[in-house]
Every structure is written in C-alpha cells, then in structure tokens.
Enzyme design. Structure first.
Site, mmCIF file in Angstrom:
data_model
loop_
_atom_site.group_PDB
_atom_site.id
_atom_site.type_symbol
_atom_site.label_atom_id
_atom_site.label_comp_id
_atom_site.label_asym_id
_atom_site.label_seq_id
_atom_site.Cartn_x
_atom_site.Cartn_y
_atom_site.Cartn_z
ATOM 1 N N GLU A 55 0.997 -1.079 -0.595
ATOM 2 C CA GLU A 55 -0.128 0.055 0.102
ATOM 3 C C GLU A 55 0.902 1.110 -0.205
ATOM 4 O OE1 GLU A 55 -3.260 0.660 -0.531
ATOM 5 O OE2 GLU A 55 -3.700 -1.449 -0.062
ATOM 6 N N THR A 61 1.337 5.368 -7.749
ATOM 7 C CA THR A 61 1.690 4.777 -8.950
ATOM 8 C C THR A 61 0.997 3.641 -9.419
ATOM 9 O OG1 THR A 61 3.817 3.796 -9.789
ATOM 10 C CG2 THR A 61 3.899 3.834 -7.170
ATOM 11 N N GLY A 99 10.103 7.020 -6.285
ATOM 12 C CA GLY A 99 10.060 8.944 -6.626
ATOM 13 C C GLY A 99 9.201 8.747 -4.972
ATOM 14 N N TYR A 138 -6.080 6.328 4.477
ATOM 15 C CA TYR A 138 -6.651 5.500 3.238
ATOM 16 C C TYR A 138 -5.934 4.294 3.634
ATOM 17 C CZ TYR A 138 -5.853 2.927 -1.003
ATOM 18 O OH TYR A 138 -5.786 1.662 -1.884
ATOM 19 N N ASP A 156 -9.455 6.049 -1.884
ATOM 20 C CA ASP A 156 -8.895 6.155 -2.163
ATOM 21 C C ASP A 156 -9.884 6.957 -4.227
ATOM 22 O OD1 ASP A 156 -9.280 4.479 -4.204
ATOM 23 O OD2 ASP A 156 -7.375 3.289 -4.575
#
Ligand code: SF4
Length: 373
Positions: A55, A61, A99, A138, A156
C-alpha cells in the site's frame, strides 16, 4: 433505488439494496479477483507486513511499477524486523525510481516503531495504524480491512470514481470527496470487508476505468446512475486545477581533479529529505544571475554557466534549475565541513549510482555530463 431531487447524489440505496450491491460485487470478485503478489489466496488472511509494504509503494504509482520493488524489498527484508534493522540509506537506495522519498523514510521509521512500540506486530485497527509514520487514513483503512477484516471504508481515487458513477454524483472533485466517502461507507459490508475493499479496488482498476469503463461486464451495471444517464465517462467531474508556480534555482557542478563531484545531503525533514543533491541556491520565483548565484557557491572557482536548463515537476510547483560548472584541484581550498557527518562529500563520478539521488538530481547530473565538455 430512489432518485434524489438534489443534484448529488442522483440516487440513494436502502440498506437492503446496499447489502445486495455488496453481495453482487463480492460474487464478481470471487470469480475475477486479480492475482497480485501481496494478496493472500482466497479465504486466507493477508500478511499485514505485505499489505502495508504494497500500500505504501502503490501510493502515486501503478501495480506494474510496484511489483519488482515489492519482490526486491521482500527478498531483502522479509519481515518488519528485518526492515527495521536496515540502514536508512539502504532503504532509500532500494526505493530509487519509486519517487516521493518521504514515503521511503516514513516506511523505515514505521518499521522501527512497529518493532519498538508494538512488539513487531502491526496494530489490528485503522485508528491505531493511522498513528504510525507514513500511514494516512486511506492506508490505515486498507491495512485494517485487508489484513484484519475491520469494516473500515477504503477510499482512494479509484473508489471515488466508482462511487461518483454508481451514485451519479455530479459535484466536481475535490469538493465531492466527503460526500463520496459517506456513500462508500454506506455500502461497506460487515461481512468480508477485506475482500470487499479489494473488490472495489479491482472494479476501479479493471472495469470502472477512467476512460471507456466496461459497463457491460460490471456487476453494478443494473443499479448504476451514471450508466443509466449515459454519463459514465464524464464522471467524476473535476474542478480546474490551479497552475503550479515556477521556481528557479542554480545547481553547482563542482568537479575535483576530473574524478570526483561535490554532493551534499538534504535535511531529513522536508522535500526530498535525506537524499543527496548537488549544492544549489535556494529555489525562488525570480531568475538568478550568475553573479548572484556565485555568492551561494560551495567555494570560489571559475564558475561557467552550462547551456539550457533542467525542468522537473513536483506536486505543488515546477522547478527550473540552471547548472554552473567549476573545476578544482585536490590542493585547492575545501568547502566548509567537507566529508564531516552531514556536510558536503566528494563522491567519485564513476560511483554516483551508489548514492540515493532523487530524479531531479539525476536529471541535473545527466545535463552536466552532457554539456560540460
Ligand atoms: Fe462504473 Fe459502468 Fe459499473 Fe457504473 S456500470 S460502476 S460506470 S463500470
């Protein structure tokens, strides 16, 4: 199903209808669930460590991008204790390419906190999970539902899209978020909430896709307001995005004896925290002149502006970096604090891949190497 007289939502469902919708979705999930490396086989509880790791990696991504990282992390750090024992640099390095490095730093902190404060076991409810570093509402709900079967509502962007369509909510995002959350909560069943959470995720990923939703294959199609109104592809609506401001800076490409370049570590807190970078000026709205920038150089040298600029988009702003290059010999003056703790470090040019460098700095290095000679 009852048609609403207000614009959002277009329909509401009774409790019985909500239970029916959940049951339809679960029946679809039992036949069509995606096989993902972090999922447990049907009927078995998922491992919280795997759910948490996946998660965190999946934020911002795709499943395809995450899979090799997930396998790599598991092979190297098979459980939360192993990850807690790792050095932060190793974790940041293994994260390179995913990232948003704050997530990697928080991942590592979270592993240590689970080990030190929770006896190496993840808490079994969303409220306690949300207190751990890097775990927002979330992710807390997703772990609690999937690993512990708590009927937590997992919302989400995918789930918002599905809810906006099913209920026919025309109010644009992000204003519609609280409403969509309430609607999603009203559908979350007490039975098999973990499977239900994954089923909605799968529906959003495979059937109720942003473009060209495959409504004919959708278990909710007979009840879907957007489908009935021919609005499936138009929902959810979005408010116009504000333009991201442009910031400008100058990065210093300082090479010693043609073999080493000066790098420094960014502060732990804040953007790209803990990662390596070329020394640079502050990032501001106004362009820098070479004379202005030189005042911030790590040491005095024959600084030369390289042609072109490097552009990089962050979530809240665009960055434009000019690069100036300078050369020194080993006998020259040293920048302040060099090779001490968090100070600047001379790093071998042929070993740059050993360092945890953010994408923006990789772009700057590639630019410097391409333009210097
Ligand atoms: Fe999405 Fe179409 Fe299913 Fe409605 S019917 S939930 S728009 S896939």
């Amino acid at each position: 199903m009852r048609r609403s007289t207000t614009s959002a939502p277009a329909v509401t469902f009774s409790r019985r209808e909500a239970r029916e919708l959940a049951a339809r979705l679960l029946a679809w999930y039992d036949r069509h669930r995606r096989s993902l490396p972090w999922r447990s086989p049907p009927g078995l509880r998922a491992d919280p460590y795997r759910v948490w790791l996946s998660e965190i990696m999946l934020q911002q991504t795709t499943v395809k991008a995450v899979e090799p990282y997930f396998h790599g992390f598991l092979a190297r750090w098979p459980d939360v204790d192993a990850l807690a024992r790792a050095d932060q640099d190793e974790v940041l390095h293994a994260w390179q390419g995913l990232g948003y490095y704050a997530r990697a730093r928080n991942l590592h902190r979270c592993a240590r906190e689970v080990r030190d404060r929770h006896g190496s076991r993840f808490p079994d409810n969303a409220a306690a999970l949300a207190k751990l570093p890097g775990i927002g509402p979330y992710t807390a709900a997703a772990i609690a539902a999937i690993a512990f079967d708590e009927p937590a509502t997992v919302v989400d962007g995918n789930v918002e899209r599905v809810m906006a369509r099913l209920f026919g909510v025309a109010t644009p995002l992000p204003g519609a978020k609280p409403r969509l959350r309430t609607l999603a909560a009203a559908l979350t069943p007490a039975e098999r909430p973990g499977d239900y959470a994954q089923a909605v995720m799968d529906l959003g990923a495979v059937i109720c896709t942003p473009r060209r939703p495959r409504c004919v294959l959708c278990p909710w199609q007979p009840r879907c307001a957007a489908r009935a109104q021919g609005l499936a592809e138009e929902l959810p609506r979005r408010a116009a995005k504000p333009v991201r401001p442009l910031r400008r800076g100058v990065a210093f490409w300082l090479v010693r004896d043609g073999a080493e370049v000066l790098l420094q570590r960014r502060p732990e807190e804040g953007l790209l925290g803990g990662l390596m970078e070329l020394p640079s000026t502050a990032w501001r709205a106004d362009a820098w002149t070479l004379e202005e920038a030189k005042v911030h150089a790590p040491l005095s040298a024959q600084w030369r502006a390289l042609p072109g600029v490097v552009r990089h988009g962050f979530t809240h702003f665009e960055l434009e970096l000019s690069v100036v290059a300078g050369h020194v010999r080993e006998t020259a003056e040293e920048p302040q604090g060099v090779n001490e703790g968090q100070g600047p470090h001379w790093c071998r040019l042929d070993r740059l891949s050993d360092y945890a460098l953010p994408t923006v700095m990789k772009k700057v290095i590639a630019h410097a190497l391409a333009h210097e000679n």
